[in-house]
Scaffold this active site. Structure first.
Site, mmCIF file in Angstrom:
data_model
loop_
_atom_site.group_PDB
_atom_site.id
_atom_site.type_symbol
_atom_site.label_atom_id
_atom_site.label_comp_id
_atom_site.label_asym_id
_atom_site.label_seq_id
_atom_site.Cartn_x
_atom_site.Cartn_y
_atom_site.Cartn_z
ATOM 1 N N ASP A 26 0.672 -0.737 -0.224
ATOM 2 C CA ASP A 26 -0.191 -0.291 -0.121
ATOM 3 C C ASP A 26 0.635 1.522 0.441
ATOM 4 O OD1 ASP A 26 -2.130 1.829 0.182
ATOM 5 O OD2 ASP A 26 -3.021 1.027 1.679
ATOM 6 N N CYS A 65 -5.978 4.268 -3.624
ATOM 7 C CA CYS A 65 -5.967 2.206 -2.811
ATOM 8 C C CYS A 65 -7.190 2.005 -3.598
ATOM 9 C CB CYS A 65 -6.074 2.375 -1.414
ATOM 10 S SG CYS A 65 -4.591 3.317 -0.363
ATOM 11 N N HIS A 124 -10.037 -2.522 -1.305
ATOM 12 C CA HIS A 124 -10.566 -1.855 -0.066
ATOM 13 C C HIS A 124 -9.957 -1.571 0.797
ATOM 14 C CE1 HIS A 124 -10.723 2.516 1.104
ATOM 15 N NE2 HIS A 124 -11.882 2.637 1.519
ATOM 16 N N HIS A 330 -0.007 2.468 -5.856
ATOM 17 C CA HIS A 330 0.897 3.632 -6.980
ATOM 18 C C HIS A 330 1.469 4.456 -6.351
ATOM 19 C CE1 HIS A 330 -1.357 5.130 -2.560
ATOM 20 N NE2 HIS A 330 -2.662 4.669 -3.516
#
Length: 484
Positions: A26, A65, A124, A330
């Site tokens: 994450d 996310c 998520h 990301h």
């Protein structure tokens, strides 16, 4: 540079489908030794890179996310505003009948004979069940048709969300009402924070899966380095804070409207932080180094947990027939462009980690082609010999696994956020925003400006015009007036 060898994605023997280990991280930008960082201690991920294909230019489709994970899992670019939300999977998949589109690649593997297990944050919701931050855990799965088992050990934090925002004493951001620092260095062992518990659970489950006479898909999701930047003190002790370097992008890029950026609201929720971030001025150099130190400590902590899982895979002899994918959802601005956080469509927030190892690989290599997270779905279907059930927006990476210099590869990765669509090509990033604030077109030349400090769209209308043809292919209609 890693060595390049041939035959990366050789077919498995007939009837012997490979297992899949899918590791999600994450908020990890590619600050790893294997990606060229001279500061971050990441020995386990670096070691893995030595036997995998490392994609140096892989881009998330959405820099938040839940939406990013929904996109990689379904292989689809966003087409509606809901697809930009952290609730994308909950809205589009949870509660819908099996085989309704979009479907995850996990559901496809399950339907085709794989035993599927999720541990931690894969989509998520951090334990796979849909419920608000401060509520008790529900029994509603976010991805109901994907899992044979969905597991998580919340430890002293009791629920997944409490663990996600957890501190070493068992408290969390919610219970403290934000009256906490954005970092912590507690003198605890690895299981004193949630990711240590996740690694232990994954190691245990791998031993069980190894005894099954069925191919498996195991997904393991680690929290860090997501805020708060909390990690055991021993990982902080790996760094000399005074030697940590600062951003090469200390201000708002030239010829860019502030509307392309943001005021670091997520970061500023941690009310006891020594300084607030804003687009008006940078935080002090000392505080920026403290925060980078914290982020790097979290990377090293997660790296150690991933090392445990990879070691367990090898100890069980499963590495000989397991495809391993390591991916981060990301990137993250660490004070770059005055931003602390994700949620932009600049390189800092979109470029992330992707490494893939197949059983046939003998050595690692680096692929410098531009690829997208939506390419993972068709890649896994190819490697696992599962027919594609429907068309996705991705292209299989199998040709690049065989030859990282494959000539016929479409180098265009599309990303969406802040009322904008951006395309990354081999040399350029072209962005167009759907807003009134000018300028709405941004062009960055990565050959001369790798940090995207200068928007040169006005100086090169010819390049903008040429690239706009490529950009249009990613215009899914998400910002059509009917979607506003």
């Amino acid at each position: 540079m890693l060595a390049i060898t041939a035959g990366y994605a050789q077919q498995q023997p007939a009837g012997q489908r490979p297992n899949v280990l899918f590791i999600c991280i994450d908020d990890l930008r590619p600050d790893l030794g294997c990606y060229g960082s001279q500061q971050v201690h990441s020995p386990n991920l670096d070691r893995f890179a030595g036997s995998s294909m490392l994609f140096s230019k892989q881009y998330a489709t959405v820099p938040t996310c839940g939406a990013s994970r929904a996109s990689i899992l379904t292989g689809m670019l966003p087409r509606e505003k809901a697809d930009l939300s952290n609730e994308a999977a909950a809205m589009k998949i949870s509660g819908k009948p099996e085989t309704a589109e979009p479907e995850t690649f996990i559901a496809q593997l399950k339907r085709n004979g794989y035993y599927t297990v999720g541990i931690g944050k894969i989509s998520h919701y951090v334990d796979g069940y849909v419920y608000p931050y401060t509520a008790p855990k529900s029994d509603k799965l976010e991805l109901p048709h994907s899992w044979n088992e969905m597991l998580f050990d919340p430890g002293k934090w009791k629920t997944g969300w409490n663990a996600f925002f957890g501190y070493a004493d068992g408290s969390n951001r919610q219970s403290k009402k934000g009256e906490i620092k954005p970092y912590e260095a507690a003198d605890v062992n690895d299981e004193g924070y949630p990711d240590g518990l996740t690694a232990a659970l994954a190691v245990k489950k791998l031993r069980e899966l190894g005894a099954k006479k069925q191919p498996f898909f195991l997904a393991v999701g680690f929290f860090k380095p997501h805020l708060p930047f909390n990690a055991p003190k021993k990982y902080w002790d790996m760094y000399d804070e005074s030697k940590i370097t600062l951003t090469p992008s200390p201000g708002i890029p030239e010829n860019v409207n502030r509307a392309s950026l943001h005021g670091s609201a997520e970061f500023n929720q941690y009310k006891l932080g020594e300084e607030k971030a804003s687009l008006n001025a940078a935080v002090s150099d000392a505080y920026a180094r403290k925060l980078r130190h914290a982020y790097y400590a979290c990377i090293s902590y997660t790296d150690a947990q991933i090392g445990k899982v990879l070691d367990a895979l090898k100890a069980a002899g499963l590495d000989k027939n397991t495809v391993v994918v390591i991916w981060s959802d990301h990137g993250w601005h660490l004070g770059d462009d005055l931003v602390w956080g994700k949620h932009t469509i600049f390189e800092w927030a979109l470029r992330s980690v992707l490494m893939i190892r197949t059983p046939a690989m003998k050595q690692g290599a680096v692929c410098d082609k531009v690829v997208s997270a939506v390419d993972v779905y068709p890649t896994l279907m190819s490697l696992c010999d599962v027919p594609m059930p429907h068309r996705t927006d991705g292209q299989s990476l199998a040709p690049l696994l065989r030859n990282p210099h494959a000539r016929h590869w479409n180098e265009a990765a599309y990303s969406y956020f802040r009322n904008g669509i951006t395309v990354r090509t081999a040399r350029y990033r072209l962005t167009r925003y759907f807003r009134k604030a000018q300028p709405v077109i941004e062009l960055y030349d990565h050959q001369t400006d790798p940090w995207e400090n200068h928007n040169v769209a006005a100086q090169h209308p010819d390049i903008v015009k040429a690239l706009m043809k490529t950009w249009e292919k990613g215009n899914t209609g998400i910002y059509d007036k009917r979607q506003q």
